[in-house]
Design an enzyme around this catalytic site. Structure first.
Site, PDB file in Angstrom:
ATOM      1  N   LYS A   6       7.327  36.123 -15.253  1.00 12.37           N
ATOM      2  CA  LYS A   6       8.055  34.878 -14.978  1.00 12.37           C
ATOM      3  C   LYS A   6       9.573  35.048 -15.075  1.00 12.37           C
ATOM      4  CE  LYS A   6       4.263  31.732 -15.332  1.00 12.37           C
ATOM      5  NZ  LYS A   6       3.464  30.847 -16.162  1.00 12.37           N
ATOM      6  N   ARG A  27      -2.729  35.141 -20.085  1.00 12.98           N
ATOM      7  CA  ARG A  27      -2.953  35.034 -18.622  1.00 12.98           C
ATOM      8  C   ARG A  27      -1.931  35.939 -17.940  1.00 12.98           C
ATOM      9  NH1 ARG A  27      -0.935  32.454 -14.175  1.00 12.98           N
ATOM     10  NH2 ARG A  27      -2.455  31.713 -12.667  1.00 12.98           N
TER      11      ARG A  27
END
Ligand code: HH2
Length: 294
Positions: free
Chosen positions: A229, A264
């Site tokens: 991210k 995740r």
């Protein structure tokens, strides 16, 4: 509120996932043309199945299959299009011996995915749609309630700063869990996720990862998704999403230290190793199977 300390078993259809030991690896499978890090890579059921086999061999504990990108300003897709992308691949993926989570915000898509063999709902709107809550209660599948500030497709970097982002996320997720339970979703089928990157400033993501224990104190297992991210590039400088793997590794190691139950991630093999070593150090001993001398 008490932190979840006892091992807990998550029942996902015919699968049992044990929480409370080493973190589980939820491997991401994006069946989209436009996901922020890997859009367009898995556009056929065959490609998805091949990737899933590799992820399984690399040590994934479950798959998270999504067919609509949540990145800021992604073009929303209809339920029909989402199902068209999802269902043929899902049919093949159920041949694997891995539980499958469906990453969707639409009850119609979730219902079709569950009917096709998925056994967990991952909803980045934390079951905001009452029909999704009813579906989760009726089908008795585990659900991931993720925190997001704003509508995922619209969130950007202009969100106002929070005085205490961890407190804000905890309060919001507590409400989401309460709302789900009021609709009939059992406490032991709920997982909470602080929603790394979803309407947060870069430094707020750091604070959330550092503050995972406060979220754990709500008494639910915690899933976290720092993989590739943008906050990592805010720390490291301009990197493409795929170049953020070392940053992801650092985030996963510290999330493990702070009690994350499920990670995740895109790079399942790498993060499997990171989580196992981080967990062994945190526990101060070798994993059970390797602890014995020959
Ligand atoms: N992040 C993404 C999507 N879904 N679900 C949960 N529970 N937690 C997350 O952090 C999370 C999520 C974004 O990652 P990705 O699926 O790779 O991207 P895209 O939404 O662009 O497909």
């Amino acid at each position: 509120m008490r932190e979840l300390e006892k091992p807990q078993t998550l029942v996902c259809g015919r699968f049992r996932l044990k929480l409370g030991g080493r973190p589980l690896i939820m491997a991401i499978l994006n069946l989209t043309p436009d996901s922020f890090s890997d859009g367009g890579e898995l556009l056929t059921p065959q490609a998805a199945y091949r990737r899933a086999l590799a992820l399984q061999a690399a040590g994934a504990d479950l798959l998270d299959v999504g067919a609509e990108s949540t990145r800021p300003h992604a073009v929303p897709v209809s339920a029909t299009e989402e199902k068209r992308r999802l269902l043929p691949a899902l049919k093949r993926l159920t041949r694997l011996s891995l539980p499958i989570s469906v990453d969707t915000t639409k009850p119609e898509v979730a219902a079709a995915a569950l009917a096709a063999g998925a056994s967990l709902i991952n909803d980045v709107t934390a079951l905001a749609d009452p029909a999704m809550r009813r579906l989760a209660a009726r089908t008795r599948v585990p659900v991931v309630l993720m925190h997001s500030r704003g509508i995922p497709a619209q969130v950007g970097s202009t969100v106002p700063a929070s005085d205490d982002i961890v407190a804000e996320v905890c309060a919001s997720l507590r409400q989401s869990a309460k709302r789900a339970q009021a609709a009939g979703v059992r406490h032991d089928r709920i997982l909470l996720d602080p929603g790394i990157g979803f309407g947060k400033r870069p430094e707020e993501n750091l604070l959330l990862l550092r503050g995972l224990r406060r979220l754990k104190r709500l008494g639910y297992p915690v899933l976290v998704g720092p993989s590739r991210k943008a906050f990592l590039a805010a720390v490291l400088g301009p990197l493409t999403p795929k170049q953020r793997v070392w940053g992801t590794a650092a985030a996963c190691a510290l999330a493990t230290e702070h009690g994350a139950d499920i990670l995740r991630v895109h790079d399942a093999g790498e993060m499997r190793m990171v989580a196992n070593v981080a967990r062994a150090i945190t526990a101060g001993r070798l994993p059970a199977a390797r602890g014995r001398r020959a």
